[in-house]
Design a protein around this motif. Structure first.
Motif, PDB file in Angstrom:
ATOM      1  N   UNK A   1       2.264 -38.133  -5.972  1.00 25.03           N
ATOM      2  CA  UNK A   1       3.111 -37.070  -6.532  1.00 25.03           C
ATOM      3  C   UNK A   1       2.736 -36.815  -7.991  1.00 25.03           C
ATOM      4  N   UNK A   2       2.533 -37.873  -8.742  1.00 18.95           N
ATOM      5  CA  UNK A   2       2.148 -37.723 -10.146  1.00 18.95           C
ATOM      6  C   UNK A   2       0.812 -36.970 -10.267  1.00 18.95           C
ATOM      7  N   UNK A   3      -0.140 -37.339  -9.435  1.00 17.09           N
ATOM      8  CA  UNK A   3      -1.458 -36.698  -9.490  1.00 17.09           C
ATOM      9  C   UNK A   3      -1.367 -35.234  -9.073  1.00 17.09           C
ATOM     10  N   UNK A   4      -0.485 -34.912  -8.127  1.00 17.26           N
ATOM     11  CA  UNK A   4      -0.318 -33.525  -7.698  1.00 17.26           C
ATOM     12  C   UNK A   4       0.230 -32.671  -8.836  1.00 17.26           C
ATOM     13  N   UNK A   5       1.216 -33.200  -9.553  1.00 20.23           N
ATOM     14  CA  UNK A   5       1.755 -32.441 -10.680  1.00 20.23           C
ATOM     15  C   UNK A   5       0.731 -32.331 -11.811  1.00 20.23           C
TER      16      UNK A   5
ATOM     17  N   UNK B   1       0.056 -23.505  -4.688  1.00 22.86           N
ATOM     18  CA  UNK B   1      -1.085 -24.430  -4.646  1.00 22.86           C
ATOM     19  C   UNK B   1      -0.619 -25.845  -4.310  1.00 22.86           C
ATOM     20  N   UNK B   2       0.477 -26.254  -4.917  1.00 23.39           N
ATOM     21  CA  UNK B   2       1.038 -27.587  -4.676  1.00 23.39           C
ATOM     22  C   UNK B   2       1.379 -27.768  -3.205  1.00 23.39           C
ATOM     23  N   UNK B   3       1.967 -26.736  -2.622  1.00 21.78           N
ATOM     24  CA  UNK B   3       2.453 -26.833  -1.243  1.00 21.78           C
ATOM     25  C   UNK B   3       1.337 -26.722  -0.201  1.00 21.78           C
ATOM     26  N   UNK B   4       0.197 -26.152  -0.581  1.00 20.26           N
ATOM     27  CA  UNK B   4      -0.822 -25.854   0.425  1.00 20.26           C
ATOM     28  C   UNK B   4      -2.105 -26.662   0.279  1.00 20.26           C
ATOM     29  N   UNK B   5      -2.076 -27.700  -0.531  1.00 19.01           N
ATOM     30  CA  UNK B   5      -3.217 -28.602  -0.603  1.00 19.01           C
ATOM     31  C   UNK B   5      -3.936 -28.571  -1.937  1.00 19.01           C
ATOM     32  N   UNK B   6      -3.993 -29.729  -2.591  1.00 21.61           N
ATOM     33  CA  UNK B   6      -4.680 -29.870  -3.869  1.00 21.61           C
ATOM     34  C   UNK B   6      -5.793 -30.904  -3.736  1.00 21.61           C
TER      35      UNK B   6
ATOM     36  N   UNK C   1      -8.036 -33.928  -0.005  1.00 22.55           N
ATOM     37  CA  UNK C   1      -7.177 -32.750  -0.155  1.00 22.55           C
ATOM     38  C   UNK C   1      -5.804 -33.112   0.384  1.00 22.55           C
ATOM     39  N   UNK C   2      -4.771 -32.908  -0.404  1.00 23.74           N
ATOM     40  CA  UNK C   2      -3.425 -33.269   0.037  1.00 23.74           C
ATOM     41  C   UNK C   2      -2.971 -32.381   1.191  1.00 23.74           C
TER      42      UNK C   2
ATOM     43  N   UNK D   1       1.488 -29.931 -14.859  1.00 26.61           N
ATOM     44  CA  UNK D   1       2.871 -30.271 -15.219  1.00 26.61           C
ATOM     45  C   UNK D   1       3.096 -31.782 -15.051  1.00 26.61           C
ATOM     46  N   UNK D   2       2.677 -32.552 -16.041  1.00 26.49           N
ATOM     47  CA  UNK D   2       2.790 -34.011 -15.935  1.00 26.49           C
ATOM     48  C   UNK D   2       4.224 -34.481 -15.690  1.00 26.49           C
ATOM     49  N   UNK D   3       4.341 -35.539 -14.882  1.00 17.63           N
ATOM     50  CA  UNK D   3       5.653 -36.102 -14.547  1.00 17.63           C
ATOM     51  C   UNK D   3       6.185 -36.933 -15.711  1.00 17.63           C
ATOM     52  N   UNK D   4       7.445 -36.710 -16.051  1.00 11.92           N
ATOM     53  CA  UNK D   4       8.117 -37.523 -17.063  1.00 11.92           C
ATOM     54  C   UNK D   4       8.972 -38.605 -16.411  1.00 11.92           C
TER      55      UNK D   4
END
Length: 245
Positions: free
Chosen positions: A191-195, A148-153, A159-160, A200-203
């Motif tokens: 990137x943060x919003x995608x995770x 999902x991350x790689x193909x557009x969120x 849409x990314x 999976x929130x960015x730390x």
């Protein structure tokens, strides 16, 4: 020379930002405010002002890469008085500015220059310059989440575009993972919003490469001038060649 290019070549801002300054009524020529983006400047005779300060064409072009620490902003003004990346390059006498942005909490590679033409090319979406990040995130993304991350969120109102996500380290005890991400867009906190979108929130987030320019072993807060080869790579965008990592 077109007014936005004159401002960019003067090292004040990128062409796109220069257009904003013009539309905001902050640019004047020979004492008269300019509101036309197509205004042509007579480089030899006209006197150009931005915010009532005279600007001149930069002669020496500067290109550096900075390892931006966390806790610094990359915008020119901040209402909260936070530290600015400009403070880290005060020993450079030419007025330089960031190519694109890194958010306050993100560290890593930040190209800075007074070359407005190159800034415009690198940051324009159609040139699709790849940006590589290392992200420490909560949990471990599943195969479906990676797909999902790689193909557009769907994030905010867009849409990314296609991206790359590779898990390079897993810690099942502490329940976190380290990921290598490649995107070519530059939306705010993308990137943060995608995770966040895959749960999976960015730390911790660090940019390590942009196009063919790599951060290398620069310590936080340090910078270096680009090599001649790196400069030529950036200048190649003036005669656009699509970049692939």
């Amino acid at each position: 020379m077109r007014i936005n290019k004159y401002i960019a070549t003067s090292g004040v801002a990128s062409r796109r930002k220069a257009e904003e300054l013009i539309l905001q009524g902050r640019v004047s020529v020979n004492g008269k405010k300019i509101d036309s983006l197509g205004y042509q400047v007579d480089e030899k005779n006209d006197i150009v002002y931005v915010d009532e300060k005279q600007i001149k064409l930069e002669e020496k072009k500067i290109y550096i890469v900075l390892n931006k620490p966390e806790g610094y902003i990359t915008t020119s003004k901040d209402q909260f008085g936070r530290k600015n990346v400009i403070d880290l390059v005060k020993d450079i006498k030419e007025r330089i500015y960031p190519v694109g942005r890194l958010d306050y909490e993100t560290s890593g590679l930040l190209i800075m220059t007074n070359d407005g033409d190159i800034t415009y090319k690198i940051t324009h979406p159609k040139y699709e310059v790849n940006k590589v990040y290392i992200a420490s995130v909560k949990g471990i993304p599943t195969d479906k989440e990676i797909h999902d991350f790689e193909n557009g969120l769907e994030i905010d109102d867009y849409i990314t575009s296609k991206a790359s996500l590779k898990v390079v380290k897993k810690d099942t005890i502490k329940k976190y993972s380290v990921c290598r991400v490649i995107i070519h867009e530059g939306h705010n906190r993308q990137v943060r919003k995608m995770f966040d979108a895959i749960g999976h929130p960015v730390m911790n987030l660090k940019r390590v490469q942009e196009g063919k320019i790599k951060l290398g072993d620069l310590k936080p807060g340090e910078y270096r001038h680009l090599t001649k080869e790196e400069e030529n790579y950036l200048k190649s965008f003036l005669n656009f060649e699509k970049d692939i990592i």
